[in-house]
Design an enzyme around this catalytic site. Structure first.
Site, PDB file in Angstrom:
ATOM      1  N   GLY A 271       0.780  -1.241   0.000  1.00 47.61           N
ATOM      2  CA  GLY A 271       0.000   0.000   0.000  1.00 47.61           C
ATOM      3  C   GLY A 271       0.806   1.283   0.000  1.00 47.61           C
ATOM      4  O   GLY A 271       0.280   2.347  -0.292  1.00 47.61           O
TER       5      GLY A 271
ATOM      6  N   PHE B  31     -13.912   3.510   4.381  1.00 52.05           N
ATOM      7  CA  PHE B  31     -12.954   2.716   3.616  1.00 52.05           C
ATOM      8  C   PHE B  31     -12.509   3.500   2.389  1.00 52.05           C
ATOM      9  O   PHE B  31     -13.320   3.895   1.566  1.00 52.05           O
ATOM     10  CB  PHE B  31     -13.547   1.371   3.214  1.00 52.05           C
ATOM     11  CG  PHE B  31     -12.525   0.445   2.644  1.00 52.05           C
ATOM     12  CD1 PHE B  31     -11.699  -0.291   3.478  1.00 52.05           C
ATOM     13  CD2 PHE B  31     -12.351   0.336   1.274  1.00 52.05           C
ATOM     14  CE1 PHE B  31     -10.724  -1.134   2.964  1.00 52.05           C
ATOM     15  CE2 PHE B  31     -11.381  -0.500   0.745  1.00 52.05           C
ATOM     16  CZ  PHE B  31     -10.567  -1.230   1.589  1.00 52.05           C
ATOM     17  N   VAL B  32     -11.201   3.736   2.283  1.00 55.04           N
ATOM     18  CA  VAL B  32     -10.679   4.556   1.189  1.00 55.04           C
ATOM     19  C   VAL B  32      -9.810   3.724   0.241  1.00 55.04           C
ATOM     20  O   VAL B  32      -9.242   2.707   0.642  1.00 55.04           O
ATOM     21  CB  VAL B  32      -9.849   5.754   1.722  1.00 55.04           C
ATOM     22  CG1 VAL B  32     -10.726   6.730   2.475  1.00 55.04           C
ATOM     23  CG2 VAL B  32      -8.692   5.280   2.601  1.00 55.04           C
TER      24      VAL B  32
ATOM     25  N   LYS C 299      -6.761   6.719  10.842  1.00 55.05           N
ATOM     26  CA  LYS C 299      -8.192   6.596  11.167  1.00 55.05           C
ATOM     27  C   LYS C 299      -8.307   6.329  12.660  1.00 55.05           C
ATOM     28  O   LYS C 299      -8.506   5.186  13.066  1.00 55.05           O
ATOM     29  CB  LYS C 299      -8.760   5.375  10.444  1.00 55.05           C
ATOM     30  CG  LYS C 299      -9.470   5.625   9.159  1.00 55.05           C
ATOM     31  CD  LYS C 299     -10.257   4.361   8.815  1.00 55.05           C
ATOM     32  CE  LYS C 299     -10.040   3.948   7.400  1.00 55.05           C
ATOM     33  NZ  LYS C 299     -10.746   2.699   7.068  1.00 55.05           N
TER      34      LYS C 299
ATOM     35  N   ASP D 122      -5.756  -0.263  -1.847  1.00 60.45           N
ATOM     36  CA  ASP D 122      -6.542  -1.104  -2.740  1.00 60.45           C
ATOM     37  C   ASP D 122      -7.871  -1.546  -2.148  1.00 60.45           C
ATOM     38  O   ASP D 122      -8.110  -1.441  -0.943  1.00 60.45           O
ATOM     39  CB  ASP D 122      -5.751  -2.382  -3.065  1.00 60.45           C
ATOM     40  CG  ASP D 122      -5.714  -3.346  -1.878  1.00 60.45           C
ATOM     41  OD1 ASP D 122      -5.385  -2.911  -0.765  1.00 60.45           O
ATOM     42  OD2 ASP D 122      -6.046  -4.537  -2.069  1.00 60.45           O
TER      43      ASP D 122
ATOM     44  N   ARG E 211      -5.209   0.830  -6.754  1.00 62.58           N
ATOM     45  CA  ARG E 211      -3.956   1.368  -6.215  1.00 62.58           C
ATOM     46  C   ARG E 211      -3.422   2.490  -7.090  1.00 62.58           C
ATOM     47  O   ARG E 211      -2.695   3.355  -6.634  1.00 62.58           O
ATOM     48  CB  ARG E 211      -2.891   0.263  -6.123  1.00 62.58           C
ATOM     49  CG  ARG E 211      -3.185  -0.816  -5.096  1.00 62.58           C
ATOM     50  CD  ARG E 211      -1.919  -1.602  -4.805  1.00 62.58           C
ATOM     51  NE  ARG E 211      -2.152  -2.881  -4.159  1.00 62.58           N
ATOM     52  CZ  ARG E 211      -2.306  -3.056  -2.843  1.00 62.58           C
ATOM     53  NH1 ARG E 211      -2.260  -2.020  -2.036  1.00 62.58           N
ATOM     54  NH2 ARG E 211      -2.500  -4.251  -2.341  1.00 62.58           N
TER      55      ARG E 211
ATOM     56  N   ASP F  30       0.805   2.838   4.744  1.00 64.03           N
ATOM     57  CA  ASP F  30      -0.223   3.620   4.054  1.00 64.03           C
ATOM     58  C   ASP F  30      -1.250   4.185   5.025  1.00 64.03           C
ATOM     59  O   ASP F  30      -1.544   5.371   5.006  1.00 64.03           O
ATOM     60  CB  ASP F  30      -0.912   2.781   2.952  1.00 64.03           C
ATOM     61  CG  ASP F  30      -1.435   1.422   3.433  1.00 64.03           C
ATOM     62  OD1 ASP F  30      -1.292   1.100   4.632  1.00 64.03           O
ATOM     63  OD2 ASP F  30      -1.988   0.679   2.603  1.00 64.03           O
TER      64      ASP F  30
ATOM     65  N   ASP G 145      -5.006   2.038  11.035  1.00 61.36           N
ATOM     66  CA  ASP G 145      -6.435   1.812  11.247  1.00 61.36           C
ATOM     67  C   ASP G 145      -6.612   1.280  12.674  1.00 61.36           C
ATOM     68  O   ASP G 145      -6.549   2.046  13.628  1.00 61.36           O
ATOM     69  CB  ASP G 145      -6.903   0.836  10.163  1.00 61.36           C
ATOM     70  CG  ASP G 145      -8.401   0.621  10.124  1.00 61.36           C
ATOM     71  OD1 ASP G 145      -9.139   1.483  10.615  1.00 61.36           O
ATOM     72  OD2 ASP G 145      -8.842  -0.408   9.588  1.00 61.36           O
TER      73      ASP G 145
HETATM   74  P1  5GP Z   1      -4.667  -2.049  10.860  1.00 58.52           P
HETATM   75  O1  5GP Z   1      -3.814  -3.252  11.143  1.00 58.52           O
HETATM   76  O2  5GP Z   1      -4.118  -0.756  11.386  1.00 58.52           O
HETATM   77  O3  5GP Z   1      -6.099  -2.263  11.228  1.00 58.52           O
HETATM   78  O4  5GP Z   1      -4.793  -1.943   9.314  1.00 58.52           O
HETATM   79  C1  5GP Z   1      -3.809  -1.512   8.535  1.00 58.52           C
HETATM   80  C2  5GP Z   1      -3.974  -2.047   7.144  1.00 58.52           C
HETATM   81  O5  5GP Z   1      -5.357  -2.288   6.825  1.00 58.52           O
HETATM   82  C3  5GP Z   1      -3.497  -1.017   6.173  1.00 58.52           C
HETATM   83  O6  5GP Z   1      -2.130  -1.170   5.918  1.00 58.52           O
HETATM   84  C4  5GP Z   1      -4.366  -1.301   4.979  1.00 58.52           C
HETATM   85  O7  5GP Z   1      -3.780  -2.305   4.198  1.00 58.52           O
HETATM   86  C5  5GP Z   1      -5.654  -1.839   5.541  1.00 58.52           C
HETATM   87  N1  5GP Z   1      -6.679  -0.774   5.640  1.00 58.52           N
HETATM   88  C6  5GP Z   1      -7.187  -0.215   6.749  1.00 58.52           C
HETATM   89  N2  5GP Z   1      -8.094   0.729   6.448  1.00 58.52           N
HETATM   90  C7  5GP Z   1      -8.150   0.777   5.104  1.00 58.52           C
HETATM   91  C8  5GP Z   1      -8.892   1.564   4.169  1.00 58.52           C
HETATM   92  O8  5GP Z   1      -9.699   2.437   4.478  1.00 58.52           O
HETATM   93  N3  5GP Z   1      -8.665   1.308   2.853  1.00 58.52           N
HETATM   94  C9  5GP Z   1      -7.786   0.363   2.422  1.00 58.52           C
HETATM   95  N4  5GP Z   1      -7.649   0.203   1.105  1.00 58.52           N
HETATM   96  N5  5GP Z   1      -7.059  -0.392   3.266  1.00 58.52           N
HETATM   97  C10 5GP Z   1      -7.241  -0.184   4.589  1.00 58.52           C
HETATM   98 MG    MG Z   2      -1.632  -2.384   3.901  1.00 57.31          MG
END
Ligand code: 5GP
Ligand code: MG
Length: 192
Positions: free
Chosen positions: A56, A163-164, A142, A170, A176, A111, A114
């Protein structure tokens, strides 16, 4: 008349899939420029290793790197979640770090931050390699969805819980290549 800061309407070619533009190409470019200046001044004179998460970060990283007038090393960690769509899942390492980070300054680039699960796991792995310090840089944050006690040192944009896609991010490996960050039409995610 003064033009709005950014257009909400996606380019014609993307209108079937993308509901709106959340962060325009111009805003991305300006923000990446200012992050680069900040990083440059914070890591000047340090032995810097940039560790980026695949896949990402591809666009953000390429734009950021060329704006950093600093000697640095670059390596990648591959992480992949089992999730197919927009929900959470387990984490697998698809590429291990190769560079030696012991005693060096590490800038970990992702990227989007979350829940924080991904970065918490990667951070624990990195810290075990005894770098001098690790700083975190993410394009998007986020905070509404955070499950781990974790904050980034450099954040491009703080965004709402949506969700972006685009600018490296992606949905099912698509989108992407969008030059902006946008919101998907609900009909796309429903098709999953
Ligand atoms: P976390 O482990 O912090 O929950 O998630 C991180 C990963 O989840 C990011 O690197 C990404 O790949 C994916 N992710 C989280 N939110 C989004 C979103 O809004 N859009 C996309 N495309 N991927 C997300
Ligand atoms: Mg990722």
């Amino acid at each position: 008349m003064k033009k709005a800061a950014h257009s909400q309407r996606p380019p014609q070619a993307w209108r079937r899939d993308i509901r709106s533009v959340l962060i325009s190409r111009a805003r991305l470019a300006r923000r990446v420029q200012s992050l680069a200046r900040q990083i440059e001044s914070d890591f000047s004179g340090r032995d810097l290793v940039i560790v980026a998460l695949l896949n990402g970060t591809v666009m953000f990283l390429a734009d950021l790197l060329r704006l950093l007038s600093l000697p640095l090393r670059l390596d990648f960690i591959g992480v992949s979640s089992y999730r197919e769509g927009t929900g959470p899942g387990g984490l697998i390492i698809t590429k291990e770090l190769r560079l030696d980070v012991r005693g060096r300054d590490v800038l970990l680039v992702d990227d989007i931050l979350d829940t924080g699960r991904t970065l918490a796991r990667v951070l624990a792995k990195l810290r075990a390699l005894q770098p001098r310090r690790v700083k975190i840089c993410v394009l998007l944050d986020k905070p509404a969805r955070r499950l781990e006690d974790l904050a980034a040192d450099y954040v491009g944009f703080t965004i709402p819980d949506e969700f972006v896609v685009g600018y490296g991010l992606d949905y099912g490996e698509k989108y992407r290549n969008l030059p902006f960050v946008g919101l998907l039409h609900p009909k796309i995610t429903r098709r999953g």
